[in-house]
Design a protein around this motif. Sequence first.
Motif, short mmCIF file in Angstrom:
data_model
loop_
_atom_site.label_atom_id
_atom_site.label_comp_id
_atom_site.label_asym_id
_atom_site.label_seq_id
_atom_site.Cartn_x
_atom_site.Cartn_y
_atom_site.Cartn_z
N ASP A 75 1.19 -0.49 -8.90
CA ASP A 75 2.15 -0.58 -10.00
C ASP A 75 2.46 0.82 -10.51
N ASP A 76 3.16 0.90 -11.64
CA ASP A 76 3.63 2.22 -12.11
C ASP A 76 2.79 2.84 -13.22
N ASN A 77 1.59 2.28 -13.48
CA ASN A 77 0.76 2.87 -14.54
C ASN A 77 -0.71 2.76 -14.18
N SER A 78 -1.25 3.84 -13.64
CA SER A 78 -2.66 3.83 -13.24
C SER A 78 -3.60 3.87 -14.45
N ALA B 48 1.95 2.34 -4.15
CA ALA B 48 1.16 2.09 -5.35
C ALA B 48 1.16 0.60 -5.70
N VAL C 157 1.99 -1.46 -17.87
CA VAL C 157 2.72 -1.48 -16.59
C VAL C 157 4.12 -2.07 -16.79
N LYS C 158 5.12 -1.39 -16.25
CA LYS C 158 6.50 -1.87 -16.32
C LYS C 158 6.98 -2.38 -14.97
N GLU C 159 6.52 -1.75 -13.89
CA GLU C 159 6.93 -2.16 -12.55
C GLU C 159 5.70 -2.53 -11.72
N LYS C 160 5.61 -3.79 -11.35
CA LYS C 160 4.50 -4.27 -10.50
C LYS C 160 4.98 -4.25 -9.06
N TYR C 161 4.91 -3.06 -8.44
CA TYR C 161 5.50 -2.87 -7.12
C TYR C 161 4.97 -3.87 -6.09
N THR D 223 6.65 3.37 -2.07
CA THR D 223 6.47 4.15 -3.30
C THR D 223 5.35 5.16 -3.07
#
Length: 201
Positions: free
Chosen positions: A156-159, A154, A165-169, A188
């Motif tokens: 990040d963690d918020n589509s 992904a 967004v908290k985690e910008k993978y 992820t």
Amino acid sequence: MKVLSLLVLFFSSLFLGETVVNNGYQPGDKAADFKLKSVDGKMYSMADYKDAKGFIVVFTCNTCPFAVKYEDRINDLAKKYKKQGYVLLAINPNDPAVQPADTYELMQEKAKDKKFAFPYLVDEGQQVYPQYGATKTPHVFLLDKNLVVKYIGAIDDNSDDASAVKEKYLENAIAALEKGSEPSPSLTKAIGCSIKAKKKV
């Protein structure tokens, strides 16, 4: 005996090839390059970018609600990381016979309307996405300059909400590469719509 050995090797390669196609890449694998047509009518491959520090390969499309929610974020990523030497290439893997809103012409309209700052490529014949192991739109693969896969999953963690967004993978993975370390996590779960494949007869 020699013929038997060759037959064993041939069928083994067929089996192994099918395994790669079914499972796709994992972090640490060397990815294959591709040559695909973009909405500007030109052909693009990673080999075209001799000085690239890495590649962000995003499987996405016109139609999936998740892909649509990420359009602006993908565009922003392309602009941001181009300055740092990373090339973003977006690939539409959907078969337009299954999803009519993903035709090449409508891809051209989408790219023009959204002012895409990256090549928007079409996976004609659906040859590339199975090789990579993409299953969703969007689905991201981060490669280093040697085409070694460093991160899959992904963005990040918020589509639903970019501001939450908290985690910008993906960005964290690129930051790790910049420091000379391995991304963590390197894998992820991609959140999105299933890729629309041609129906097998």
